[in-house]
Motif scaffolding. Structure first.
Motif, PDB file in Angstrom:
ATOM      1  N   LEU A   1     -13.010  17.340 -44.408  1.00  0.00           N
ATOM      2  CA  LEU A   1     -13.032  16.044 -44.466  1.00  0.00           C
ATOM      3  C   LEU A   1     -13.995  15.697 -45.856  1.00  0.00           C
ATOM      4  CD1 LEU A   1     -12.931  13.967 -41.496  1.00  0.00           C
ATOM      5  CD2 LEU A   1     -10.988  14.704 -42.685  1.00  0.00           C
TER       6      LEU A   1
ATOM      7  N   ALA B   1     -12.577   6.985 -44.994  1.00  0.00           N
ATOM      8  CA  ALA B   1     -12.889   6.955 -43.608  1.00  0.00           C
ATOM      9  C   ALA B   1     -13.899   5.880 -43.334  1.00  0.00           C
ATOM     10  CB  ALA B   1     -13.608   8.144 -43.305  1.00  0.00           C
TER      11      ALA B   1
ATOM     12  N   TYR C   1      -9.239   7.873 -41.405  1.00  0.00           N
ATOM     13  CA  TYR C   1     -10.008   8.312 -40.139  1.00  0.00           C
ATOM     14  C   TYR C   1     -10.797   7.216 -39.922  1.00  0.00           C
ATOM     15  CZ  TYR C   1      -8.043  12.818 -41.956  1.00  0.00           C
ATOM     16  OH  TYR C   1      -7.205  13.841 -42.344  1.00  0.00           O
TER      17      TYR C   1
ATOM     18  N   ALA D   1     -14.007  12.024 -35.023  1.00  0.00           N
ATOM     19  CA  ALA D   1     -13.294  11.511 -36.016  1.00  0.00           C
ATOM     20  C   ALA D   1     -11.708  11.257 -35.790  1.00  0.00           C
ATOM     21  CB  ALA D   1     -13.425  12.207 -37.347  1.00  0.00           C
TER      22      ALA D   1
ATOM     23  N   PRO E   1      -8.120  10.765 -36.504  1.00  0.00           N
ATOM     24  CA  PRO E   1      -6.896  10.356 -37.699  1.00  0.00           C
ATOM     25  C   PRO E   1      -6.162   9.134 -37.194  1.00  0.00           C
ATOM     26  CG  PRO E   1      -6.879  12.655 -36.997  1.00  0.00           C
ATOM     27  CD  PRO E   1      -7.841  11.943 -36.141  1.00  0.00           C
ATOM     28  N   THR E   2      -6.125   8.058 -37.986  1.00  0.00           N
ATOM     29  CA  THR E   2      -5.561   6.742 -37.732  1.00  0.00           C
ATOM     30  C   THR E   2      -4.208   7.045 -37.709  1.00  0.00           C
ATOM     31  OG1 THR E   2      -5.311   6.088 -40.163  1.00  0.00           O
ATOM     32  CG2 THR E   2      -7.187   5.307 -38.830  1.00  0.00           C
TER      33      THR E   2
ATOM     34  N   TRP F   1     -11.951  17.624 -34.047  1.00  0.00           N
ATOM     35  CA  TRP F   1     -12.174  16.262 -34.448  1.00  0.00           C
ATOM     36  C   TRP F   1     -13.545  15.751 -33.634  1.00  0.00           C
ATOM     37  CZ3 TRP F   1      -9.575  15.236 -38.385  1.00  0.00           C
ATOM     38  CH2 TRP F   1      -8.474  15.876 -38.696  1.00  0.00           C
TER      39      TRP F   1
END
Length: 380
Positions: free
Chosen positions: A124, A135, A180, A196, A198-199, A234
């Motif tokens: 990232l 983010a 994110y 974190a 991921p949307t 994540w």
């Protein structure tokens, strides 16, 4: 995702603060000029009004600002804390809403950069440094928001592959635009984890942003998590006790918040000084506020440098925050009073500055800072 242009080769990222560089001064001027376009009051909106500072982020990427908190090995500038907070102060004077979004984005970056998950950092951070991805952070429910609830706002369950999160994350700035979101939750045994997300993960649903008193262009909304399963890739920290004490990220009542308050106050003081050139009766008030701003700014940088609080009772993040909050509220009210009736019209810089100043009463405002404000309101 926020589209950005390619960063010009003439402005390379380095660890030296850019303050005083003509290109950085030009950035500040551009942000100040564009700031009224982010006005959220429908009565004051123009045809050019923006719902989100996407173009501003293009300019920040070009100027290397998005690399300020990214380690150099991942393509960032890795500014020292004192320089970072000075940068926030200057940016906030130009445009508070854009700078607020930057701090939330940077809070996510700092949490990632400060963790032990090298795979996540390599994935990232290089893209965050150039603005290729966006983010944001949503951890207020682990610090100041919803602490009165018996059940945690977000629950965490460990699995063989990673963790599963379920619940509601409040106050996520830029949620509709985030690739994110750095957030966390609490396990049944009280331990906490930060991840974190991921949307675009299954079970993630961004809510519509509510109407706020100000800073609506920050697109701050809640995110619902319905059994969101994440692999360990994540995981930023935990599950451990008091996970917010691990790593970096600019905690509750930190000098980051104070830097924005002082910067926002500086904008009103500057406009007051411009008015004082025509009205000598304002000179005394303006000079007093300007001197106070300079003193708080100096103490804020001392805290950021890590000076020992024992050597000066003013050198604590909490005391600086109390003074910065008081200053921004009084400076914006002075600006409105000096503007008279014109300042009471929607869209005037004074009325907008005053509304935006109210934000510091509720943003990352720990109880001692709130108590100090209430005592001041009651003249105690």
């Amino acid at each position: 995702m926020i589209p950005v242009r390619s960063m010009p080769a003439t402005l390379e990222l380095n660890s030296s603060p850019p303050f005083g560089d003509p290109r950085f001064d030009a950035l500040l001027a551009t942000l100040a000029r564009m700031s009224p376009e982010l006005e959220s009051d429908s009565a004051a909106r123009s045809a050019a009004a923006q719902e989100w500072p996407g173009e501003q982020f293009d300019r920040l990427a070009e100027a290397g600002v998005l690399g300020w908190v990214i380690p150099r090995r991942f393509g960032g500038a890795e500014l020292a804390a004192e320089d970072l907070n000075r940068g926030y102060e200057l940016l906030a004077e130009a445009c508070l809403v854009t700078t607020f979004v930057v701090t939330q984005r940077n809070g996510a970056c700092q949490r990632i950069a400060g963790c032990d998950n090298e795979s996540l950092k390599s994935d990232l951070l290089p893209r965050l440094a150039t603005g290729k991805i966006f983010a944001t952070v949503g951890v207020s429910h682990l610090t100041t928001s919803r602490q009165h609830l018996r059940q945690p706002a977000v629950s965490v369950r460990e699995t063989d592959r990673g963790v599963v999160l379920d619940g509601s994350v409040p106050w996520v700035t830029g949620a509709p635009f985030a690739d994110y979101v750095v957030t966390g939750g609490t396990c049944g045994d009280g331990r906490q984890a930060i991840v974190a997300i991921p949307t675009d993960s299954a079970g993630v649903r961004v809510q519509s942003p509510p109407r706020l008193l100000a800073l609506n262009a920050s697109q701050t909304a809640s995110i619902e998590l319905s059994e969101v399963e994440l692999e360990r890739h994540w995981l930023i920290a935990g599950p451990v006790e008091q996970v917010m004490q691990r790593g970096e990220g600019g905690g509750t009542g930190s000098v980051t918040t104070s830097a924005l308050a002082v910067g926002h106050a500086a904008a009103s003081i500057r406009r007051l000084a411009e008015e004082a050139e025509r009205r000598p009766d304002l000179a005394e008030t303006c000079a007093a506020l300007a001197a106070e701003r300079a003193a708080i700014s100096a103490d804020m940088r001392a805290v950021a440098r890590g000076e020992l609080a024992g050597s000066n009772p003013r050198w604590t993040a909490e005391s600086v925050r109390q003074r910065a909050n008081s200053l921004v509220l009084r400076a914006t009210q002075a600006h409105l009073a000096a503007s008279k009736g014109a300042g009471f019209v929607a869209g005037h810089p004074a009325e907008r500055a005053l509304r935006e100043a109210m934000f510091f009463l509720v943003w990352s405002c720990p109880q001692p800072v709130l108590n100090a404000a209430l005592r001041e309101f009651a003249c105690l």
